[in-house]
Scaffold this active site. Sequence first.
Site, short mmCIF file in Angstrom:
data_model
loop_
_atom_site.label_atom_id
_atom_site.label_comp_id
_atom_site.label_asym_id
_atom_site.label_seq_id
_atom_site.Cartn_x
_atom_site.Cartn_y
_atom_site.Cartn_z
N GLY A 34 0.82 -1.20 0.00
CA GLY A 34 0.00 0.00 0.00
C GLY A 34 0.85 1.25 0.00
CB SER A 35 -0.06 4.80 -0.50
OG SER A 35 -1.06 4.86 0.50
CB THR A 36 1.14 3.86 4.67
OG1 THR A 36 -0.03 4.66 4.49
CG2 THR A 36 1.88 4.36 5.91
CD GLU A 69 -2.23 -6.25 2.95
OE1 GLU A 69 -1.78 -5.21 2.44
OE2 GLU A 69 -3.40 -6.34 3.36
N GLY A 111 -7.23 -4.65 3.28
CA GLY A 111 -7.61 -5.26 2.01
C GLY A 111 -8.15 -4.30 0.99
N GLY A 136 0.24 -1.13 6.67
CA GLY A 136 -0.76 -0.13 6.99
C GLY A 136 -2.09 -0.77 7.34
#
Length: 236
Positions: free
Chosen positions: A32-34, A106, A98, A85
């Site tokens: 994810g972006s984080t 994950e 998700g 994240g």
Amino acid sequence: MNQDQLKQMVGEAARDEVLKLPAGQVLGVGTGSTANYFIDALALHKGHFAGTVSSSNATTERLLKHGFKVLDPNDVQGLPAYVDGADEIDPAGHMIKGGGGVLTGEKIIASMAKQFICICDSSKQVPVLGNFALPVEIIPLSQGVVSRELEKFGGRVTLRLAKHTRADLNQTPSEPFVTDNGGWILDVAGLRIASPAQMEAQINQIAGVITVGLFAKEKANILLVSNAAGVERIQF
């Protein structure tokens, strides 16, 4: 301070957190972006770790780009930590994950780790889970069966289409989104999840479900959460 700055700040805090671990171990890395900001921040210190285990194809690609060694999870006995994240996190460390479509990977990598280090900004903190639609990865054949069972929990069930996820995956927008595992995702909106562990167990027992994006069994042990004042560290 904008969302990207908050993500970068907490990604750097997570880097500092994992560098406290003894050198020479294998680190679990989320998606994810984080998580991407965390990977970027850790890149200069990749020699601290013997390698990484990745939760998705996208994360593997980013790790390799930075020169990290990416290991097959089947060749790794355990991990000191997994960093990822969350779409939502409650006061006990239970999470919904998700939104990016890689909940199964994950959850597998999280289950291998001694501790789950969750990284997010304060907008992801909620008193009760459920404002964010709950993702459920399924075998495509089971869409009808699982949808009917999920409706019994009181939510609105929709099949996730490719147009509702990342464009870089180059999937046909009008077709169902296909996960790394070849599964589909049902999103369940309108839930109020007062007992995350119970609901996680119930949904995972439905025939055709690969896994649900409730992380109650594999909940966060440490939360690093950013806001305009800085990064707070919470231990559960």
